[in-house]
Motif scaffolding. Sequence first.
Motif, PDB file in Angstrom:
ATOM      1  N   SER A 284       0.801  -1.687  -0.159  1.00  0.00           N
ATOM      2  CA  SER A 284       0.305  -0.270  -0.182  1.00  0.00           C
ATOM      3  C   SER A 284       0.875   1.373   0.282  1.00  0.00           C
ATOM      4  O   SER A 284       0.690   2.180  -0.260  1.00  0.00           O
ATOM      5  CB  SER A 284      -0.729  -0.047   1.098  1.00  0.00           C
ATOM      6  N   GLY A 285       2.221   1.131   0.139  1.00  0.00           N
ATOM      7  CA  GLY A 285       2.881   2.384   0.476  1.00  0.00           C
ATOM      8  C   GLY A 285       3.782   1.711  -0.839  1.00  0.00           C
ATOM      9  O   GLY A 285       3.949   1.232  -1.718  1.00  0.00           O
ATOM     10  N   VAL A 286       5.108   2.642  -0.804  1.00  0.00           N
ATOM     11  CA  VAL A 286       6.189   2.242  -1.408  1.00  0.00           C
ATOM     12  C   VAL A 286       7.305   1.024  -1.507  1.00  0.00           C
ATOM     13  O   VAL A 286       7.633   0.690  -0.483  1.00  0.00           O
ATOM     14  CB  VAL A 286       7.392   3.810  -0.981  1.00  0.00           C
ATOM     15  N   HIS A 287       6.672   0.149  -2.525  1.00  0.00           N
ATOM     16  CA  HIS A 287       7.002  -1.054  -2.735  1.00  0.00           C
ATOM     17  C   HIS A 287       7.427  -1.364  -3.391  1.00  0.00           C
ATOM     18  O   HIS A 287       7.934  -2.718  -4.196  1.00  0.00           O
ATOM     19  CB  HIS A 287       5.637  -2.131  -2.192  1.00  0.00           C
ATOM     20  N   GLU A 288       8.180  -1.059  -4.379  1.00  0.00           N
ATOM     21  CA  GLU A 288       9.627  -1.059  -5.197  1.00  0.00           C
ATOM     22  C   GLU A 288      10.449  -0.508  -5.504  1.00  0.00           C
ATOM     23  O   GLU A 288      10.967   0.183  -4.683  1.00  0.00           O
ATOM     24  CB  GLU A 288       8.828  -0.635  -6.889  1.00  0.00           C
TER      25      GLU A 288
END
Length: 208
Positions: free
Chosen positions: A173-177
């Motif tokens: 749901s947040g920064v994840h890449e």
Amino acid sequence: EETLVLEILRQKTLAGGNWTNHADYSSFHKSSPVYTTDPVKYINMTNQIITLEGRNMIHDALTSKQKIQAVLISTATLADPRIKEIESLAEKQKTKVEKVRPEQIGHLSESGGAQGVIAYMELPQTITLDEVLRKKKDPFFIIFNKLDYEQNLGAILRSAWAAGADAVIVSNSGVHEITPVVAKVSQGGAAYVPLIAMSLFQALAKIK
């Protein structure tokens, strides 16, 4: 005057753009002159890559199983023993080595501390939590809830690498890449520590 598409690409990277996009590079390349020695031509644009900077980091990467696409060495550092080791390792692995002017390293450096050498390394394929659990008997995970900033994720990956973590798990749901900013801040950690984005509820259920 030399301008420069490479500097433009670097600014895109710092801004969070995907500078490995071949269409973007081609459009700049057609309209702008580049350095006589163009490091970007040695990079496979179809793969996601990160930039490594610094003699120790690049030496370690070359002695690992990671795929290094190219190494750029400043002509001002060729006599340095560590640089000679890096050049020798790269040549043994048939990695492209390009000797460039010091100012080119300066333009391409994202950290300001390249120490006369930059390398481009492919990110490994993403793995799943199930794969890590199958491969590791007692895995060491670092788990975070929602992250709001790319810099924070990069710093976490850097610390996770230093701590020997088997994977970092973050909420999707947040920064994840792995973005160019995350890769830069991670200082190589993004290439060594798997990043798994998934529901933390599901992750904890699997780990238990």
